[in-house]
Design an enzyme around this catalytic site. Structure first.
Site, PDB file in Angstrom:
ATOM      1  N   ASN A   1       0.513  52.870   6.050  1.00  0.00           N
ATOM      2  CA  ASN A   1       0.847  54.278   5.847  1.00  0.00           C
ATOM      3  C   ASN A   1       1.238  54.887   7.200  1.00  0.00           C
ATOM      4  OD1 ASN A   1       0.752  57.072   5.582  1.00  0.00           O
ATOM      5  ND2 ASN A   1      -1.107  57.099   4.335  1.00  0.00           N
TER       6      ASN A   1
ATOM      7  N   HIS B   1       5.482  58.329  -1.648  1.00  0.00           N
ATOM      8  CA  HIS B   1       4.759  58.059  -0.397  1.00  0.00           C
ATOM      9  C   HIS B   1       3.549  57.162  -0.697  1.00  0.00           C
ATOM     10  CE1 HIS B   1       2.535  58.386   3.264  1.00  0.00           C
ATOM     11  NE2 HIS B   1       1.554  59.054   2.690  1.00  0.00           N
TER      12      HIS B   1
HETATM   13  C1  LIG Z   1      -7.223  51.169  -0.533  1.00  0.00           C
HETATM   14  C2  LIG Z   1      -8.456  52.055  -0.713  1.00  0.00           C
HETATM   15  C3  LIG Z   1      -8.818  52.703   0.621  1.00  0.00           C
HETATM   16  C4  LIG Z   1      -9.659  51.171  -1.161  1.00  0.00           C
HETATM   17  O1  LIG Z   1      -9.339  50.557  -2.398  1.00  0.00           O
HETATM   18  P1  LIG Z   1     -10.274  50.776  -3.678  1.00  0.00           P
HETATM   19  O2  LIG Z   1      -9.631  50.137  -4.847  1.00  0.00           O
HETATM   20  O3  LIG Z   1     -10.631  52.211  -3.813  1.00  0.00           O
HETATM   21  O4  LIG Z   1     -11.528  49.874  -3.278  1.00  0.00           O
HETATM   22  P2  LIG Z   1     -13.075  50.164  -3.432  1.00  0.00           P
HETATM   23  O5  LIG Z   1     -13.378  51.186  -4.476  1.00  0.00           O
HETATM   24  O6  LIG Z   1     -13.724  48.825  -3.591  1.00  0.00           O
HETATM   25  O7  LIG Z   1     -13.458  50.763  -2.010  1.00  0.00           O
HETATM   26  C5  LIG Z   1     -13.719  49.916  -0.896  1.00  0.00           C
HETATM   27  C6  LIG Z   1     -14.748  50.640  -0.058  1.00  0.00           C
HETATM   28  O8  LIG Z   1     -14.129  51.771   0.532  1.00  0.00           O
HETATM   29  C7  LIG Z   1     -14.895  52.936   0.227  1.00  0.00           C
HETATM   30  N1  LIG Z   1     -13.955  54.052   0.151  1.00  0.00           N
HETATM   31  C8  LIG Z   1     -12.857  54.161  -0.610  1.00  0.00           C
HETATM   32  N2  LIG Z   1     -12.229  55.325  -0.363  1.00  0.00           N
HETATM   33  C9  LIG Z   1     -12.961  55.957   0.569  1.00  0.00           C
HETATM   34  C10 LIG Z   1     -12.824  57.202   1.240  1.00  0.00           C
HETATM   35  N3  LIG Z   1     -11.775  57.989   0.999  1.00  0.00           N
HETATM   36  N4  LIG Z   1     -13.752  57.524   2.157  1.00  0.00           N
HETATM   37  C11 LIG Z   1     -14.785  56.688   2.430  1.00  0.00           C
HETATM   38  N5  LIG Z   1     -14.959  55.503   1.828  1.00  0.00           N
HETATM   39  C12 LIG Z   1     -14.070  55.139   0.902  1.00  0.00           C
HETATM   40  C13 LIG Z   1     -15.570  52.626  -1.086  1.00  0.00           C
HETATM   41  O9  LIG Z   1     -16.687  53.451  -1.262  1.00  0.00           O
HETATM   42  C14 LIG Z   1     -15.921  51.172  -0.885  1.00  0.00           C
HETATM   43  O10 LIG Z   1     -17.063  51.066  -0.078  1.00  0.00           O
HETATM   44  P3  LIG Z   1     -18.111  49.882  -0.311  1.00  0.00           P
HETATM   45  O11 LIG Z   1     -18.668  50.065  -1.706  1.00  0.00           O
HETATM   46  O12 LIG Z   1     -19.137  50.027   0.752  1.00  0.00           O
HETATM   47  O13 LIG Z   1     -17.337  48.583  -0.212  1.00  0.00           O
HETATM   48  C15 LIG Z   1      -8.170  53.110  -1.811  1.00  0.00           C
HETATM   49  O14 LIG Z   1      -9.353  53.838  -2.092  1.00  0.00           O
HETATM   50  C16 LIG Z   1      -7.064  54.062  -1.473  1.00  0.00           C
HETATM   51  O15 LIG Z   1      -5.893  53.735  -1.540  1.00  0.00           O
HETATM   52  N6  LIG Z   1      -7.444  55.309  -1.124  1.00  0.00           N
HETATM   53  C17 LIG Z   1      -6.493  56.373  -0.806  1.00  0.00           C
HETATM   54  C18 LIG Z   1      -6.551  56.615   0.663  1.00  0.00           C
HETATM   55  C19 LIG Z   1      -6.026  57.986   1.013  1.00  0.00           C
HETATM   56  O16 LIG Z   1      -6.651  59.010   0.757  1.00  0.00           O
HETATM   57  N7  LIG Z   1      -4.854  58.020   1.649  1.00  0.00           N
HETATM   58  C20 LIG Z   1      -4.324  59.243   2.243  1.00  0.00           C
HETATM   59  C21 LIG Z   1      -3.292  59.941   1.364  1.00  0.00           C
HETATM   60  S1  LIG Z   1      -2.628  61.314   2.186  1.00  0.00           S
HETATM   61  C22 LIG Z   1      -1.888  60.588   3.470  1.00  0.00           C
HETATM   62  O17 LIG Z   1      -1.143  59.665   3.213  1.00  0.00           O
HETATM   63  C23 LIG Z   1      -2.123  60.969   4.869  1.00  0.00           C
HETATM   64  C24 LIG Z   1      -2.826  61.978   5.359  1.00  0.00           C
HETATM   65  C25 LIG Z   1      -3.021  62.122   6.802  1.00  0.00           C
HETATM   66  C26 LIG Z   1      -4.084  62.848   7.250  1.00  0.00           C
HETATM   67  C27 LIG Z   1      -4.347  62.959   8.597  1.00  0.00           C
HETATM   68  C28 LIG Z   1      -3.542  62.330   9.553  1.00  0.00           C
HETATM   69  O18 LIG Z   1      -3.834  62.401  10.879  1.00  0.00           O
HETATM   70  C29 LIG Z   1      -2.447  61.605   9.111  1.00  0.00           C
HETATM   71  C30 LIG Z   1      -2.217  61.493   7.772  1.00  0.00           C
END
Ligand SMILES: CC(C)(COP(=O)(O)OP(=O)(O)OC[C@H]1O[C@@H](n2cnc3c(N)ncnc32)[C@H](O)[C@@H]1OP(=O)(O)O)[C@@H](O)C(=O)NCCC(=O)NCCSC(=O)/C=C/c1ccc(O)cc1
Length: 402
Positions: A345, A312
């Site tokens: 997603n 997933h």
């Molecule tokens: C593509 C992302 C979102 C970003 O990429 P990255 O490589 O981590 O990039 P960065 O580290 O540069 O992060 C970009 C910005 O996003 C922020 N960020 C990064 N994750 C976060 C964060 N979870 N919070 C809040 N700020 C953040 C991060 O702090 C940063 O902020 P900034 O410094 O201000 O640019 C990556 O973190 C990622 O794939 N995260 C996983 C997302 C996730 O948890 N997916 C859910 C899995 S479970 C599922 O599929 C569904 C559950 C579901 C549940 C309820 C429903 O109704 C329906 C479905």
């Protein structure tokens, strides 16, 4: 007529349904569907969502949304909600304004109809009449009333009145994995059963103006539906197992219930995706796989690259962490990354798109050349819950066990 036996148990005239099936269950057909109305390229999503929700003045948040969108690995997403329907429902923009009733009204038609589109494709591929379906398992995060979408889908497809319906609600992104796991158990324990699994996810219940908490979900989630026909042997002439469902487990990562979840309020559904989700899944995935596969595969940990993978794509970082933890060769998660890129997603429905993409790649390359014989299916969601399934691609030769 039911007949009570000496122990008070009931024997009914469908005696064969009480016997176990032959061999493991298998996926016999797969269908997918997306809303056709709105397709948003990810590179303009931030501009788009801030404009339609009248949030352009939140400049810092908008810049952050742009940064997130660039990292998602998504090219485009499909949505049911149009700008016209949003204009008719300004209450969707403000979480403080009650909107749950209007969201439920819209979902009431849209969710089962999208499921119907996917199911019609699966049933057509299966080649048998819809009335041969004995069980229906429907999963969605949008079910808030009874009778629910399982009932509506059964009517839309003309399933027989004796079809055994189950609706799974709020399993979120592991809903598709849970539904397939349940279908496997139903098919294997009821001789001749044919289970329709349907997952239909439409983001209108959680749509809202951007705030600090919903940026990630808003940048990731899209709309889609998937359907699978599941059955176990004996197979009828024309039925072709695509993936055998050899074994399945569900694991909850202890003390992570606060990390990932959703909450219903008068303003719709809020979700919480903790920043630690990708790390927690990465740290726990190998143990979970070992629990699921030990006894079925010789020394599974030595052979992660010998498997094909249906994971997933909850987020790009989750796929990256699984690649790293399991030391997967490049391309092992290609089907998951493809689905993430093309659709985002779609919560519980996504895993069905990944399975469909895997079998498409297998077919393109000439049956079984590209894919190894054995594979792993993984889905995750609130809990944190991980659904794992060991899959096997049967030989390309036609199967007829009659
Ligand atoms: C593509 C992302 C979102 C970003 O990429 P990255 O490589 O981590 O990039 P960065 O580290 O540069 O992060 C970009 C910005 O996003 C922020 N960020 C990064 N994750 C976060 C964060 N979870 N919070 C809040 N700020 C953040 C991060 O702090 C940063 O902020 P900034 O410094 O201000 O640019 C990556 O973190 C990622 O794939 N995260 C996983 C997302 C996730 O948890 N997916 C859910 C899995 S479970 C599922 O599929 C569904 C559950 C579901 C549940 C309820 C429903 O109704 C329906 C479905």
């Amino acid at each position: 007529m039911p007949i009570a036996n000496g122990n008070g148990a009931v024997r009914n005239s469908h005696r064969s349904m009480q016997q176990h099936a032959e061999g493991p269950a298998a996926m016999l057909a797969i269908g997918t569907a997306n809303p056709t109305g709105v397709v948003v390229p990810q590179d303009i999503f931030a501009e788009n969502i801030f404009r339609v929700t009248k949030s352009d003045h939140l400049t810092e948040l908008k810049e952050k949304m742009k940064r997130i969108c660039q990292k998602t690995g998504i090219d485009k997403r499909h949505f049911h909600l149009t700008e016209e329907s949003l204009a008719a429902h300004p209450e969707f923009l403000d979480r403080q304004v009650p909107s749950l009733d209007s969201r439920i009204d819209m979902a009431d038609t849209a969710v089962p109809e999208l499921a119907q589109c996917a199911a019609i494709k699966a049933i057509a591929e299966w080649g048998r009449p819809a009335t041969d379906i004995t069980h229906l398992v429907f999963s969605t995060y949008s079910a808030w009333q009874a009778p629910s979408f399982d009932h509506q889908l059964a009517a839309l497809l003309g399933l027989r009145p004796t079809v055994c319906r189950t609706i799974l609600s709020l399993h979120g992104c592991y809903g598709g994995g849970r539904a397939l796991h349940l279908a496997k158990q139903l098919a294997e324990n009821n001789h001749g059963a044919r289970v329709l699994v349907a997952c239909s996810e439409i983001t209108l219940v959680c749509f809202g103006g951007p705030d600090g908490g919903n940026l990630i979900g808003s940048a990731l989630f899209g709309d889609g539906a998937g359907a699978v026909i599941v059955g176990a042997g004996p197979f009828t002439e024309g039925e072709r197992p695509i993936f055998e469902m050899v074994s399945a487990t569900q694991t909850t990562i202890p003390r992570t219930e606060h990390v990932l979840g959703m909450q219903v309020s008068g303003g719709g559904v809020d979700f919480h995706l903790g920043i630690q989700v990708p790390m927690l899944i990465g740290q726990n995935i190998e143990k979970c796989l070992l629990d699921a596969f030990t006894g079925f595969v010789d020394d599974p940990s030595s052979s992660w690259n010998d498997l094909f993978w249906a994971v997933h794509p909850g987020g790009r970082q989750i796929l990256d962490n699984i690649d790293t933890e399991l030391k997967l060769e490049p391309g092992k998660l290609a089907a998951s990354r493809h689905v993430l890129r093309e659709y985002g997603n779609m919560s519980g429905a996504t895993i069905i798109f990944v399975l469909d993409e895997l079998r498409r790649r297998r077919k393109e390359d000439g049956d079984n050349l590209l894919l190894p014989e054995w594979g792993a299916m993984l889905a995750f969601g609130p809990g944190i819950t991980i659904e794992a399934m060991l899959l096997r691609c049967p030989g390309a030769s036609p199967l007829n066990n009659n």
